[in-house]
Design a protein around this motif. Sequence first.
Motif, PDB file in Angstrom:
ATOM      1  N   ARG A  57       0.772  -1.219   0.043  1.00  0.00           N
ATOM      2  CA  ARG A  57      -0.114   0.007  -0.055  1.00  0.00           C
ATOM      3  C   ARG A  57       0.824   1.371  -0.064  1.00  0.00           C
ATOM      4  NH1 ARG A  57      -5.149   0.293   1.729  1.00  0.00           N
ATOM      5  NH2 ARG A  57      -4.908  -1.838   2.559  1.00  0.00           N
ATOM      6  N   VAL A  58       2.089   1.212   0.678  1.00  0.00           N
ATOM      7  CA  VAL A  58       2.816   2.490   0.732  1.00  0.00           C
ATOM      8  C   VAL A  58       3.503   2.723  -0.600  1.00  0.00           C
ATOM      9  CG1 VAL A  58       4.919   3.236   1.985  1.00  0.00           C
ATOM     10  CG2 VAL A  58       3.409   2.072   3.259  1.00  0.00           C
ATOM     11  N   TYR A  59       3.920   1.484  -1.197  1.00  0.00           N
ATOM     12  CA  TYR A  59       4.482   1.787  -2.608  1.00  0.00           C
ATOM     13  C   TYR A  59       3.738   2.365  -3.496  1.00  0.00           C
ATOM     14  CZ  TYR A  59       5.419   0.406  -7.352  1.00  0.00           C
ATOM     15  OH  TYR A  59       5.494   0.530  -8.931  1.00  0.00           O
ATOM     16  N   ARG A  60       2.226   1.862  -3.447  1.00  0.00           N
ATOM     17  CA  ARG A  60       1.115   2.323  -4.306  1.00  0.00           C
ATOM     18  C   ARG A  60       1.129   3.685  -4.050  1.00  0.00           C
ATOM     19  NH1 ARG A  60       0.521   0.838  -8.888  1.00  0.00           N
ATOM     20  NH2 ARG A  60       0.612  -1.271  -8.307  1.00  0.00           N
ATOM     21  N   LEU A 114       9.585   2.124 -22.652  1.00  0.00           N
ATOM     22  CA  LEU A 114       9.528   2.453 -21.420  1.00  0.00           C
ATOM     23  C   LEU A 114       8.172   2.534 -20.942  1.00  0.00           C
ATOM     24  CD1 LEU A 114      12.221   5.322 -20.878  1.00  0.00           C
ATOM     25  CD2 LEU A 114      12.531   2.742 -20.511  1.00  0.00           C
ATOM     26  N   TYR A 115       7.301   3.358 -21.782  1.00  0.00           N
ATOM     27  CA  TYR A 115       5.638   3.429 -21.245  1.00  0.00           C
ATOM     28  C   TYR A 115       4.942   2.193 -21.266  1.00  0.00           C
ATOM     29  CZ  TYR A 115       6.837   8.492 -22.176  1.00  0.00           C
ATOM     30  OH  TYR A 115       7.477   9.817 -21.937  1.00  0.00           O
ATOM     31  N   GLY A 116       5.166   1.357 -22.279  1.00  0.00           N
ATOM     32  CA  GLY A 116       4.617   0.062 -22.286  1.00  0.00           C
ATOM     33  C   GLY A 116       4.672  -0.708 -21.008  1.00  0.00           C
ATOM     34  N   TRP A 117       5.948  -0.702 -20.552  1.00  0.00           N
ATOM     35  CA  TRP A 117       6.133  -1.314 -18.994  1.00  0.00           C
ATOM     36  C   TRP A 117       5.804  -0.582 -18.150  1.00  0.00           C
ATOM     37  CZ3 TRP A 117       9.655   1.277 -15.884  1.00  0.00           C
ATOM     38  CH2 TRP A 117       9.635   0.298 -14.479  1.00  0.00           C
ATOM     39  N   TYR A 118       5.734   0.601 -18.071  1.00  0.00           N
ATOM     40  CA  TYR A 118       5.463   1.380 -16.888  1.00  0.00           C
ATOM     41  C   TYR A 118       3.823   1.715 -16.642  1.00  0.00           C
ATOM     42  CZ  TYR A 118       4.525   5.053 -13.431  1.00  0.00           C
ATOM     43  OH  TYR A 118       4.016   5.631 -12.271  1.00  0.00           O
ATOM     44  N   PHE A 119       3.048   1.641 -17.682  1.00  0.00           N
ATOM     45  CA  PHE A 119       1.728   1.643 -17.602  1.00  0.00           C
ATOM     46  C   PHE A 119       1.463   0.313 -17.055  1.00  0.00           C
ATOM     47  CE2 PHE A 119       1.347   4.786 -21.302  1.00  0.00           C
ATOM     48  CZ  PHE A 119       1.310   5.756 -20.589  1.00  0.00           C
ATOM     49  N   SER A 120       1.874  -0.709 -17.354  1.00  0.00           N
ATOM     50  CA  SER A 120       1.378  -2.250 -16.691  1.00  0.00           C
ATOM     51  C   SER A 120       1.760  -2.229 -15.322  1.00  0.00           C
ATOM     52  CB  SER A 120       2.305  -3.283 -17.419  1.00  0.00           C
ATOM     53  OG  SER A 120       1.967  -4.262 -16.778  1.00  0.00           O
ATOM     54  N   GLN A 121       2.754  -1.722 -14.677  1.00  0.00           N
ATOM     55  CA  GLN A 121       3.141  -1.722 -13.434  1.00  0.00           C
ATOM     56  C   GLN A 121       2.342  -0.647 -12.465  1.00  0.00           C
ATOM     57  OE1 GLN A 121       5.018  -0.065 -10.955  1.00  0.00           O
ATOM     58  NE2 GLN A 121       4.649   1.830 -12.202  1.00  0.00           N
ATOM     59  N   HIS A 122       1.884   0.381 -13.271  1.00  0.00           N
ATOM     60  CA  HIS A 122       1.051   1.328 -12.597  1.00  0.00           C
ATOM     61  C   HIS A 122      -0.382   0.748 -12.271  1.00  0.00           C
ATOM     62  CE1 HIS A 122      -0.028   5.132 -11.137  1.00  0.00           C
ATOM     63  NE2 HIS A 122      -1.100   5.171 -12.222  1.00  0.00           N
ATOM     64  N   GLY A 123      -0.703  -0.329 -12.985  1.00  0.00           N
ATOM     65  CA  GLY A 123      -1.981  -0.808 -12.747  1.00  0.00           C
ATOM     66  C   GLY A 123      -2.695  -0.878 -14.022  1.00  0.00           C
ATOM     67  N   GLY A 124      -2.333  -0.804 -15.217  1.00  0.00           N
ATOM     68  CA  GLY A 124      -2.851  -0.855 -16.488  1.00  0.00           C
ATOM     69  C   GLY A 124      -2.989  -2.288 -16.823  1.00  0.00           C
ATOM     70  N   VAL A 125      -4.070  -2.888 -17.684  1.00  0.00           N
ATOM     71  CA  VAL A 125      -4.147  -4.018 -18.100  1.00  0.00           C
ATOM     72  C   VAL A 125      -4.053  -3.968 -19.682  1.00  0.00           C
ATOM     73  CG1 VAL A 125      -6.013  -5.899 -18.050  1.00  0.00           C
ATOM     74  CG2 VAL A 125      -5.834  -4.182 -16.152  1.00  0.00           C
ATOM     75  N   TYR A 126      -3.404  -4.921 -20.189  1.00  0.00           N
ATOM     76  CA  TYR A 126      -3.489  -5.027 -21.551  1.00  0.00           C
ATOM     77  C   TYR A 126      -4.408  -6.342 -22.010  1.00  0.00           C
ATOM     78  CZ  TYR A 126       0.891  -2.258 -21.793  1.00  0.00           C
ATOM     79  OH  TYR A 126       1.667  -0.969 -21.683  1.00  0.00           O
ATOM     80  N   VAL A 127      -5.036  -6.129 -22.985  1.00  0.00           N
ATOM     81  CA  VAL A 127      -5.989  -6.970 -23.439  1.00  0.00           C
ATOM     82  C   VAL A 127      -5.877  -7.278 -24.863  1.00  0.00           C
ATOM     83  CG1 VAL A 127      -7.774  -6.549 -21.514  1.00  0.00           C
ATOM     84  CG2 VAL A 127      -7.835  -5.291 -23.651  1.00  0.00           C
ATOM     85  N   LYS A 128      -6.253  -8.546 -25.283  1.00  0.00           N
ATOM     86  CA  LYS A 128      -6.290  -8.575 -26.742  1.00  0.00           C
ATOM     87  C   LYS A 128      -7.651  -8.847 -27.227  1.00  0.00           C
ATOM     88  CE  LYS A 128      -1.908 -11.396 -26.846  1.00  0.00           C
ATOM     89  NZ  LYS A 128      -1.388 -12.823 -27.068  1.00  0.00           N
ATOM     90  N   ARG A 129      -8.305  -8.848 -28.307  1.00  0.00           N
ATOM     91  CA  ARG A 129      -9.437  -8.956 -28.943  1.00  0.00           C
ATOM     92  C   ARG A 129     -10.076 -10.380 -29.192  1.00  0.00           C
ATOM     93  NH1 ARG A 129      -8.352  -4.210 -33.241  1.00  0.00           N
ATOM     94  NH2 ARG A 129      -8.100  -2.347 -31.860  1.00  0.00           N
ATOM     95  N   THR A 179      -6.777  -0.095  -3.723  1.00  0.00           N
ATOM     96  CA  THR A 179      -5.882   0.900  -4.685  1.00  0.00           C
ATOM     97  C   THR A 179      -6.868   1.756  -5.201  1.00  0.00           C
ATOM     98  OG1 THR A 179      -4.412  -0.924  -5.122  1.00  0.00           O
ATOM     99  CG2 THR A 179      -4.628   1.093  -6.646  1.00  0.00           C
ATOM    100  N   PRO A 180      -6.905   3.181  -4.968  1.00  0.00           N
ATOM    101  CA  PRO A 180      -7.543   3.998  -5.627  1.00  0.00           C
ATOM    102  C   PRO A 180      -7.671   3.784  -7.039  1.00  0.00           C
ATOM    103  CG  PRO A 180      -6.342   5.000  -4.074  1.00  0.00           C
ATOM    104  CD  PRO A 180      -5.575   3.568  -4.267  1.00  0.00           C
ATOM    105  N   MET A 181      -9.099   3.831  -7.634  1.00  0.00           N
ATOM    106  CA  MET A 181      -8.978   3.609  -9.117  1.00  0.00           C
ATOM    107  C   MET A 181      -9.585   4.365 -10.013  1.00  0.00           C
ATOM    108  SD  MET A 181      -8.336   0.878 -11.201  1.00  0.00           S
ATOM    109  CE  MET A 181      -7.610  -0.049 -10.185  1.00  0.00           C
ATOM    110  N   TYR A 182      -9.271   4.970 -11.075  1.00  0.00           N
ATOM    111  CA  TYR A 182      -9.752   5.678 -11.940  1.00  0.00           C
ATOM    112  C   TYR A 182      -9.405   5.012 -13.439  1.00  0.00           C
ATOM    113  CZ  TYR A 182     -11.218  10.249 -13.867  1.00  0.00           C
ATOM    114  OH  TYR A 182     -12.184  11.391 -14.619  1.00  0.00           O
ATOM    115  N   LEU A 183     -10.165   3.993 -13.644  1.00  0.00           N
ATOM    116  CA  LEU A 183      -9.787   2.949 -14.758  1.00  0.00           C
ATOM    117  C   LEU A 183     -10.476   3.422 -16.270  1.00  0.00           C
ATOM    118  CD1 LEU A 183      -8.452   0.283 -15.378  1.00  0.00           C
ATOM    119  CD2 LEU A 183     -10.439  -0.783 -15.072  1.00  0.00           C
ATOM    120  N   VAL A 184      -9.584   3.542 -17.133  1.00  0.00           N
ATOM    121  CA  VAL A 184     -10.235   4.171 -18.268  1.00  0.00           C
ATOM    122  C   VAL A 184     -10.249   3.111 -19.501  1.00  0.00           C
ATOM    123  CG1 VAL A 184      -9.798   5.784 -20.238  1.00  0.00           C
ATOM    124  CG2 VAL A 184      -8.907   6.525 -17.675  1.00  0.00           C
TER     125      VAL A 184
END
Length: 345
Positions: free
Chosen positions: A25-28, A108-123, A144-149
């Motif tokens: 929780r502290v890291y997040r 860089l961004y592709g990895w960081y978005f994932s570790q920040h809580g983003g989710v990659y999906v296939k169709r 975790t506070p969530m604002y999922l786009v």
Amino acid sequence: MLGTAPAYLLSWTACRLISAVLPSRVYRMMDDHLYNIYQSLVLFFFENYTGVEVIIYGDIPKNKENVVYLSNHQCTVDWIIADMLAVRQKALGHVRYVLKDGLKWLPLYGWYFSQHGGVYVKRSAKFDVKAMKKKLSSHTKLGTPMYLVIFPEGTRYNPDLKKMISDSQAFASKEGLAVLNHVLTPRMKASHVAIETMREHLDAVYDVTVVYEGMVSKGASRQPAPTMPEFLCKECPRVHIHFERVDIKEIPPESEFFRRWLHERFEIKDQMLASFYNPEDPDRKGKFPGDSQRSQLSITKTLPSLLFLGGLTLPMLFTESGRKLYVRTWVYGTVLGWLWVNLSP
């Protein structure tokens, strides 16, 4: 913005090492704070530098909430619109994305978005429901506070791509759904999995409809939305954002009913967009229904981030050892990020 990425990554690495022995929780919290700084830098350019006028229809809650953000999708700037709304709730660091799988290749961004809580999906059939549920469930357990786009259309609407639009309309007709003209037929799977997995954690769904003013030709036909470089070159004078909050209790949990609910939301978007471009009342042209307000973002919310990240980046470029560190961060960060995203369980 790209130039500050190595400095940001090094700051994040230090944050991660410091918090390694502390509760997750502290890291997040630390990560969200750093992300808030970086996204504030992004907004410095997209709002203050461009001088774009942000027109908002509807009342944005003043307090932070755990939400799923659903919007129509036209261009790469759509990701920034979510930031524009989140910063007005002081929730910028909580923004996370559901992204199409190909974006994990971004350096860089592709990895960081994932570790920040983003989710990659296939169709379609390749969509991994289990993996998405697992990741979102972990956030729910941690609180975790969530604002999922999420952009349910799955791809960007472009009025010049006639076949893509006709294929989307043919699918809707085949499924017995209303045919849409200004948006694509929404895909329900990612939205449904996200909402049901986090239902006890969520407060609401934010239903957002966006128009980039200036994207209509003299003949009144709709033109493609601006690209990110075009937007930054000040080719979009105004952004119109229609906001509606839907309480989580109002959203049906059953997949079939949810599918109908989601499509009905996009029917409303389609009608609003049609009215925006070609209204029956000429006085309503270029406007959404209801009252609007111009929302200007104070430069004090974005300038400190520019000074902070700029202050970290410039010293790296003025010395030979700093430049080597800068380049190595890009290279190693990209390679390690790719391995993280593709090989982690």
